[in-house]
Design a protein around this motif. Structure first.
Motif, mmCIF file in Angstrom:
data_model
loop_
_atom_site.group_PDB
_atom_site.id
_atom_site.type_symbol
_atom_site.label_atom_id
_atom_site.label_comp_id
_atom_site.label_asym_id
_atom_site.label_seq_id
_atom_site.Cartn_x
_atom_site.Cartn_y
_atom_site.Cartn_z
ATOM 1 N N UNK A 182 0.820 -1.216 0.000
ATOM 2 C CA UNK A 182 0.000 0.000 0.000
ATOM 3 C C UNK A 182 0.852 1.265 0.000
ATOM 4 N N UNK A 183 2.002 1.224 0.643
ATOM 5 C CA UNK A 183 2.871 2.399 0.679
ATOM 6 C C UNK A 183 3.400 2.754 -0.709
ATOM 7 N N UNK A 184 3.498 1.755 -1.593
ATOM 8 C CA UNK A 184 3.949 2.006 -2.961
ATOM 9 C C UNK A 184 2.771 2.217 -3.920
ATOM 10 N N UNK A 185 1.556 2.325 -3.364
ATOM 11 C CA UNK A 185 0.393 2.639 -4.177
ATOM 12 C C UNK A 185 -0.352 1.438 -4.741
ATOM 13 N N UNK A 186 -0.041 0.228 -4.259
ATOM 14 C CA UNK A 186 -0.719 -0.987 -4.715
ATOM 15 C C UNK A 186 -1.774 -1.419 -3.705
ATOM 16 N N UNK A 187 -2.754 -2.150 -4.190
ATOM 17 C CA UNK A 187 -3.812 -2.691 -3.330
ATOM 18 C C UNK A 187 -3.433 -4.071 -2.799
ATOM 19 N N UNK A 188 -3.968 -4.372 -1.628
ATOM 20 C CA UNK A 188 -3.903 -5.708 -1.041
ATOM 21 C C UNK A 188 -5.245 -6.350 -1.334
ATOM 22 N N UNK A 189 -5.229 -7.467 -2.056
ATOM 23 C CA UNK A 189 -6.485 -8.060 -2.524
ATOM 24 C C UNK A 189 -6.709 -9.454 -1.929
ATOM 25 N N UNK A 190 -7.771 -9.585 -1.145
ATOM 26 C CA UNK A 190 -8.181 -10.878 -0.617
ATOM 27 C C UNK A 190 -9.205 -11.509 -1.540
#
Length: 193
Positions: A182-190
């Motif tokens: 998230x800090x690099x602008x990506x989502x965490x997807x479950x």
């Protein structure tokens, strides 16, 4: 040992390597050991599939099935991690930070000089796909990785040790994968709802 010898002699791929680690840091300790070896060998991956054992068979099955259950599921999870906005894909994306975990996580945030709020989502159980560039960005300092590994206690098992909430340094590091993403602008997807 016999199985490992057979695997090493298969010569299926040029960049398979086997690492050994002490019983430190649960799966995170072994991961750090393997990741350091990857750095030393100069190997880079577009995506990394992080797998490991679990003491709870049902939990392990749930985590593995969500990303590797059959060909269709594998295609879904792999196609998801290839999306530009997705950084990490696994079974369950959650956002839980008990007080003890908050303190440990803040420590790691300082180690990696992260300015963003640390309460990012993460993949519970640390079985997931992650973009290699995310890990390359953060896990590039071998001395820091050694320091983190050395701080892990020997023979720690989070499911058996539950003092004051029972979550220790490896559980805080589990959250870092989501924080990195998230800090690099990506989502965490479950994938599991």
């Amino acid at each position: 040992i016999n199985l490992l010898n057979k695997l090493e002699n298969l010569n299926i791929y040029d960049n398979i390597y086997i690492t050994y680690s002490n019983n430190k840091g649960m799966d995170i300790g072994g991961f750090i050991t393997s990741y350091k070896k990857k750095i030393n060998l100069g190997i880079n991956y577009n995506f990394i599939l992080k797998l490991h054992t679990k003491t709870n068979d049902s939990w392990r099955f749930s985590l593995l099935y969500a990303i590797l259950g059959n060909n269709k599921i594998i295609d879904i999870s792999y196609n998801k991690i290839k999306q530009k906005n997705i950084g990490i894909v696994g079974s369950h994306s959650i956002n839980y930070y008990g007080l003890k975990i908050q303190n440990y996580t803040k420590k790691y945030i300082k180690y990696f000089n992260i300015k963003k709020d640390f309460r990012s989502n993460f993949i519970a159980g640390t079985i997931f796909w992650i973009k290699g560039d995310i890990l390359n960005f953060y896990l590039n300092d071998l001395e820091l990785l050694d320091k983190i590994y050395d701080e892990f206690p020997y023979y720690y098992n989070g499911s058996l040790i539950r003092e004051g909430g029972g979550e220790g340094l490896p559980h805080a590091f589990e959250r870092l994968f989501g924080i990195f993403s998230e800090n690099l602008g990506f989502e965490v997807h479950g994938l599991s709802k």
